[in-house]
Write an enzyme that holds these catalytic residues in place. Structure first.
Site, PDB file in Angstrom:
ATOM      1  N   TYR A   1      74.433 -68.854 -11.174  1.00 44.27           N
ATOM      2  CA  TYR A   1      73.939 -69.078 -12.427  1.00 44.27           C
ATOM      3  C   TYR A   1      72.879 -70.392 -12.294  1.00 44.27           C
ATOM      4  O   TYR A   1      73.259 -71.430 -12.676  1.00 44.27           O
ATOM      5  CB  TYR A   1      75.195 -69.422 -13.415  1.00 44.27           C
TER       6      TYR A   1
ATOM      7  N   LEU B   1      81.238 -80.560   3.455  1.00 46.76           N
ATOM      8  CA  LEU B   1      80.281 -80.547   2.138  1.00 46.76           C
ATOM      9  C   LEU B   1      80.980 -80.522   0.964  1.00 46.76           C
ATOM     10  O   LEU B   1      82.236 -79.734   0.603  1.00 46.76           O
ATOM     11  CB  LEU B   1      79.503 -78.943   2.407  1.00 46.76           C
TER      12      LEU B   1
ATOM     13  N   LYS C   1      87.276 -73.997 -16.610  1.00 42.43           N
ATOM     14  CA  LYS C   1      88.689 -73.336 -16.012  1.00 42.43           C
ATOM     15  C   LYS C   1      88.334 -71.914 -15.707  1.00 42.43           C
ATOM     16  O   LYS C   1      89.014 -71.459 -14.717  1.00 42.43           O
ATOM     17  CB  LYS C   1      89.545 -73.298 -17.380  1.00 42.43           C
TER      18      LYS C   1
ATOM     19  N   GLN D   1      85.716 -70.684 -14.229  1.00 41.23           N
ATOM     20  CA  GLN D   1      85.004 -70.973 -12.817  1.00 41.23           C
ATOM     21  C   GLN D   1      85.878 -71.304 -11.893  1.00 41.23           C
ATOM     22  O   GLN D   1      85.962 -70.598 -10.768  1.00 41.23           O
ATOM     23  CB  GLN D   1      83.648 -71.955 -12.939  1.00 41.23           C
TER      24      GLN D   1
ATOM     25  N   CYS E   1      64.093 -69.437 -22.615  1.00 41.42           N
ATOM     26  CA  CYS E   1      63.790 -70.219 -21.200  1.00 41.42           C
ATOM     27  C   CYS E   1      62.753 -69.669 -20.160  1.00 41.42           C
ATOM     28  O   CYS E   1      62.163 -70.319 -19.745  1.00 41.42           O
ATOM     29  CB  CYS E   1      65.321 -70.221 -20.412  1.00 41.42           C
TER      30      CYS E   1
END
Length: 407
Positions: free
Chosen positions: A141, A176, A205, A207, A370
């Site tokens: 995303y 990383l 939460k 994700q 967007c």
């Protein structure tokens, strides 16, 4: 009531017709005399005013008022989505004050751990199934990277992740940290294809749950840890590399220096970091010329704030980081958002069964809006490669050729 409203609107419609000349037809509810806002044979966009409370939002419209009227169900809009978005910008463009003061409106919000967690969960915890319906298969995303311009969304998202990992010169065995790891796509790629040891953090939460499950399914629990954690609370430094992709928009203008200071603190002295995020094209960190910021803050990204790239570089330097490579991917994000919007429209029936009508309308207008904003340079996307300042980057090649050779 309908006749009274039509009579009241007629003088305004005549003024708008001469002023904007847009292919828009306006109806009061489902009937009555149509009011045209341009000279045309057939309207490209039809607006049906469903409630009188929507009228004030149309009289002197900008993107905030038009978006609010649509999301709250005060108006219905018919027409191709691209025509609808273009018409909204056309109305907003003609309705703004000539002095352009809207371009100087700055927003500043309080950002605490609790407030930021609530804002993140509002946006990202709609449902994993909702996002899965219109994102790529890896559920990335953020802005994709179209190397040639003809890639699929899946190909471009994978290319974006590899582009970032090559820029930071990620090596096997390095540690990383991915700030705002989403559903885990970057750390999964970094561990499986680059041999890194990864920590991914998120405040969502949903994700956290799905990313953890994806790590388990990939059998990479020994290389990847997913945490439900605020970036300000990470204490197990040092990291060889830090990535932040589509996250710093939530930090707040007043917190950029501490944010970059935290990245500097977490990095080894010879480490590299990548900040990938949306920026304003207003040099004063203000609102876009057509508005839209209030709509985004109210419905989409609570307390989101976009700095200009100049502000990013200044605060990055003040935070102890030196920028080495800066790349504008605005065109890439325009194409990414267009792809998302097309997928959203194609899945409209399924999506409307997942969420309420208001939420569906929010996301529909947000994604299409967007795409338009990136296409027309109202917002941008920059990747900034940086490292702790004041050090000789002896291992970095003299040219950028290393990013592209052998691909």
């Amino acid at each position: 009531m309908g006749a009274i409203v039509e009579v009241a609107l007629m003088p305004w419609a005549r003024r708008m017709k001469d002023k904007v000349n847009l292919p828009i037809r306006l109806y009061w509810r489902d009937g009555g005399t149509p009011l045209d806002l341009g000279h045309f044979e057939r309207p490209a966009v039809t607006i049906r005013v469903k409630d009188a409370s929507g009228l004030p939002l149309l009289i002197d419209p900008n993107l905030d008022t038009l978006g609010r009227a649509y999301v709250e169900g005060l108006i219905d809009v018919e027409g191709a989505l691209a025509d609808v978005v273009a018409a909204a910008h056309g109305l907003a463009d003609h309705a703004q004050p000539e002095n352009g003061l809207i371009g100087r409106i700055k927003r500043s919000f309080v950002h605490t751990r609790e407030v930021d967690a609530e804002a993140i969960q509002y946006h990202y915890d709609v449902s994993n199934a909702f996002y899965r319906s219109w994102l790529d298969e890896n559920m990335v995303y953020s802005c994709a990277y179209f190397e040639n311009g003809d890639e699929t969304l899946e190909q471009a998202q994978l290319a974006k992740i590899d582009h970032i990992l090559r820029k930071i010169r990620l090596q096997p065995g390095q540690r990383l940290l991915d700030i705002g790891c989403g559903w885990g796509a970057l750390v999964l790629r970094a561990a499986s294809s680059f041999g890194a040891r990864c920590v991914g953090i998120t405040l969502s939460k949903n994700q956290h749950e799905l990313a953890t499950e994806r790590v388990r399914q990939a059998g990479l629990q020994d290389r990847i840890e997913i945490r439900l954690q605020d970036y300000r609370d990470v204490r197990d430094e040092p990291f060889d590399r830090v990535t932040s992709v589509g996250m710093f928009e939530h930090v707040g203008l007043d917190n950029l220096v501490p944010y970059f200071q935290q990245i500097r603190r977490l990095l080894r002295p010879e480490g590299w970091a990548m900040n990938h995020g949306i920026t304003s094209t207003d040099a004063h960190d203000g609102e876009t010329k057509h508005g839209g910021g209030s709509f985004i803050e109210r419905y989409v990204f609570p307390r989101g704030e976009l700095p200009h790239i100049g502000t990013v570089l200044r605060t990055m330097q003040e935070g102890g980081l030196e920028a080495f490579d800066i790349e504008n991917l605005r065109r890439h994000y325009a194409r990414t958002c267009s792809a998302w919007s097309e997928r959203f429209e194609a899945s409209a029936h399924a999506l409307r069964s997942m969420v309420d009508e208001r939420t569906w309308r929010i996301w529909r207008v947000y994604l299409a809006g967007c795409a338009w904003a990136f296409e027309h340079d109202e917002i941008a996307l920059y990747q900034v490669l940086c490292r702790p300042s004041g050090r000789v980057a002896a291992e970095l090649p003299w040219s950028r050729r290393w990013l592209y050779d052998g691909r």
